[in-house]
Design a protein around this motif. Structure first.
Motif, PDB file in Angstrom:
ATOM      1  N   SER A 149       0.429  43.214  52.584  1.00  0.00           N
ATOM      2  CA  SER A 149       1.355  42.258  53.509  1.00  0.00           C
ATOM      3  C   SER A 149       2.026  41.474  52.882  1.00  0.00           C
ATOM      4  O   SER A 149       3.327  41.161  53.281  1.00  0.00           O
ATOM      5  N   LEU A 164       6.433  41.069  52.862  1.00  0.00           N
ATOM      6  CA  LEU A 164       7.117  39.843  53.043  1.00  0.00           C
ATOM      7  C   LEU A 164       8.153  39.603  51.948  1.00  0.00           C
ATOM      8  O   LEU A 164       9.213  39.210  52.412  1.00  0.00           O
ATOM      9  N   HIS A 182      10.901  42.013  52.193  1.00  0.00           N
ATOM     10  CA  HIS A 182      11.810  41.452  53.614  1.00  0.00           C
ATOM     11  C   HIS A 182      12.582  40.306  52.873  1.00  0.00           C
ATOM     12  O   HIS A 182      13.883  40.141  53.487  1.00  0.00           O
ATOM     13  N   ARG A 183      12.170  39.236  52.273  1.00  0.00           N
ATOM     14  CA  ARG A 183      13.017  38.204  51.883  1.00  0.00           C
ATOM     15  C   ARG A 183      13.824  38.379  50.585  1.00  0.00           C
ATOM     16  O   ARG A 183      14.936  37.855  50.785  1.00  0.00           O
ATOM     17  N   ASP A 196      14.607  42.841  60.846  1.00  0.00           N
ATOM     18  CA  ASP A 196      13.513  42.327  61.671  1.00  0.00           C
ATOM     19  C   ASP A 196      12.217  42.922  61.864  1.00  0.00           C
ATOM     20  O   ASP A 196      11.447  42.581  62.239  1.00  0.00           O
ATOM     21  N   HIS A 197      12.799  44.196  61.757  1.00  0.00           N
ATOM     22  CA  HIS A 197      11.309  45.191  62.011  1.00  0.00           C
ATOM     23  C   HIS A 197      11.250  46.184  60.841  1.00  0.00           C
ATOM     24  O   HIS A 197      12.039  47.220  60.448  1.00  0.00           O
ATOM     25  N   ILE A 236       6.581  43.696  59.101  1.00  0.00           N
ATOM     26  CA  ILE A 236       7.596  42.716  59.414  1.00  0.00           C
ATOM     27  C   ILE A 236       7.815  43.030  61.066  1.00  0.00           C
ATOM     28  O   ILE A 236       8.388  44.072  60.945  1.00  0.00           O
ATOM     29  N   ARG A 294       8.993  38.384  61.273  1.00  0.00           N
ATOM     30  CA  ARG A 294       7.840  37.607  60.868  1.00  0.00           C
ATOM     31  C   ARG A 294       6.781  38.849  60.379  1.00  0.00           C
ATOM     32  O   ARG A 294       6.711  39.833  60.677  1.00  0.00           O
ATOM     33  N   LEU A 295       6.214  38.122  59.194  1.00  0.00           N
ATOM     34  CA  LEU A 295       4.788  38.945  58.907  1.00  0.00           C
ATOM     35  C   LEU A 295       3.865  39.134  60.040  1.00  0.00           C
ATOM     36  O   LEU A 295       3.589  37.840  60.444  1.00  0.00           O
ATOM     37  N   TYR A 296       3.385  40.432  60.297  1.00  0.00           N
ATOM     38  CA  TYR A 296       2.405  40.266  61.350  1.00  0.00           C
ATOM     39  C   TYR A 296       0.933  40.415  60.557  1.00  0.00           C
ATOM     40  O   TYR A 296       0.731  41.240  59.724  1.00  0.00           O
ATOM     41  N   SER A 307       4.393  34.305  50.521  1.00  0.00           N
ATOM     42  CA  SER A 307       3.517  34.096  51.690  1.00  0.00           C
ATOM     43  C   SER A 307       3.462  32.542  51.707  1.00  0.00           C
ATOM     44  O   SER A 307       2.847  31.966  52.744  1.00  0.00           O
TER      45      SER A 307
END
Lengths: 303, 303
Positions: free
Chosen positions: A115, A119, A122-123, A131-132, A147, A151-153, A300
């Motif tokens: 996870s 993240l 993603h960043r 977004d997904h 993501i 946001r991280l789920y 994180s």
């Protein structure tokens, strides 16, 4: 510029780094985990490394903007403990987060490593601006991170996206997790090597050997690889149908196979996913390479 | 008290209702869909019904606090159109949302019906007070919806949680969606009936007939049911591993089988999911029954 302390807990090594909010690694280091000597001794070595790195970065613990810790799951994020970690036997229920928080005098963000990697991609990596995302790490095991809505789920207990345990063969191979037909037990690096050894009787085969044999068009290797791609492709298609993402990102050692992996996976995943959801979804390599561990822990803490 | 107009678009009927924010249905009605006559005629009937229901509720269109529309997917929520809907042939790409918005003079929230049902169960039914839910509708087809971090997760194009197309047998039965081994093509109501007819040669068997035969312990039916439960249980286990939910909620006509369904699914899903994630997750019946269609559409407008 904000900076955080990032810690990556693995079965072989404990890595740490001071990382800036833009993803630049200021200082980094590692110590061996030696899991057989127990978590207390390992955390003592790790805390020593952390203090050294913070000093090398010209900072103090109090000047940090956060501390992030990533570890292979499963874990209980609320209690800050690992739950029966396969690579860290004896660490189950050890107060990992509490020990780090006591040692550093700072609160710590605890994240499943896959996870955290999602993240970070993603960043800082292959998922910037989207977004997904669904992220898979194809390594010794198979991990996942998602993501969703930017946001991280994390899920109810911090264990969401255990995508290595999607079950692709309801009456098929057993998995040590207790399930059957799990992606990880068929298509992880260690599972590919094990299946190749069983198939050929050559007891020293590794996953890179298998990839080389596929490139040389050895029939046993091509057949094994094709079936592996079909299972992985079905797993990716299932995540497209479940998460309706914009992009699939694949990282981890097995992705060193390059287009030998990505070409069939793109084709099979798109062919097997529902057309309305498959449209426009790409299957792309991760971009952060070996830095993904500490960058994930950093992300994180930062986001 | 806030009130919304709720519209449920199905292949057989178009249902509408005025619903209060506490889930009370103030007025309701339905008209036949007659999909073969095309979407324009159907929407005209539907708009007439809506105006009538708003009047019966003592309201005007302007006094409503929103309008929600739920329909079987796949759909493109951004463009407000259905994409090749299997039960509404010829409705693909018809400007459904635009036509409703023009006809009502109000903006409309457009939602996949299973996602809307998940939201309704979260707000008014079996998922109240929880933040992480997976909802399955086991009906003619199999749909899904997920509540993550307390909110409905819609995905990149509004098609998230197509859980009927998790692939449980990578080299197994073909699915009309283009995938293989999809849950829906094996364990939906119509798939159960079809498999029973193929197995027995009795061309009039329905899913309730199969359930009755299982209760009577007819061996063919018990074997068929056991295998169906194994596939469904593997699918539920996969969603536990993917979403790390607090609860699984099952609705739809097939759940009329009661404990004959829930007992094995609880046991198999918990046994096949990763222990750390399975812990504490229950598999429970939906609570909203036949109202779930309009309550789902209402919930999508309200929340």
């Amino acid at each position: 510029v904000h900076s955080v302390l990032a810690i990556d807990i693995g079965g072989t090594k404990l890595a740490a780094a001071v990382v800036r909010e833009d993803g630049v690694v200021v200082t980094r280091g590692r110590v061996p985990t030696q899991p057989e000597k127990g978590p207390a001794a390992a955390l003592e070595r790790l805390l020593g490394l952390c203090r050294q790195l913070i000093g090398e970065a010209g900072l103090t613990v109090d000047a940090l903007d956060g501390v992030g810790v990533a570890s292979a799951g499963p874990l209980d994020a609320r209690r800050g403990v690992l739950l029966s970690p396969p690579n860290l036997v004896g660490w189950s229920e050890f107060p990992l987060v509490f020990t780090l928080e006591e040692g550093l005098g700072r609160s710590v963000r605890f994240e499943n490593d896959a996870s955290a990697a999602a993240l970070a991609e993603h960043r800082f990596g292959a998922g910037r601006g989207l977004d997904h995302l669904v992220y898979f790490t194809l390594s010794t095991g198979i991990g996942g991170g998602v993501i969703l809505d930017g946001r991280l789920y994390r899920g109810a207990t911090g264990n969401a996206a255990e995508l290595g345990h999607l079950q692709l063969s309801y009456d098929g191979w057993p998995c040590p997790c207790g399930g059957r037909g799990c992606l990880e037990a068929f298509a992880s690096g260690s599972a590919i090597a094990r299946r190749a050894r069983e198939k050929t009787g050559r007891s020293t085969l590794t996953t890179p050997d298998v990839v080389e044999a596929v490139r040389a068009k050895e029939p046993w290797a091509v057949a094994l690889w094709d079936e592996t791609m079909e299972v992985l492709g079905a797993g990716i298609a299932s995540t497209i149908n479940a998460f309706n993402p914009q992009r699939i990102i694949l990282g981890g050692g097995v992705t060193a196979a390059g287009e030998l992996l990505f070409e069939p996976l793109r084709r099979i995943a798109r062919g097997r996913a529902m057309p309305a959801l498959a449209k426009g979804v790409d299957v792309m390599p991760a971009q952060l390479g070996d830095d993904v561990g500490v960058l994930g822990a950093a992300a994180s803490a930062l986001f």
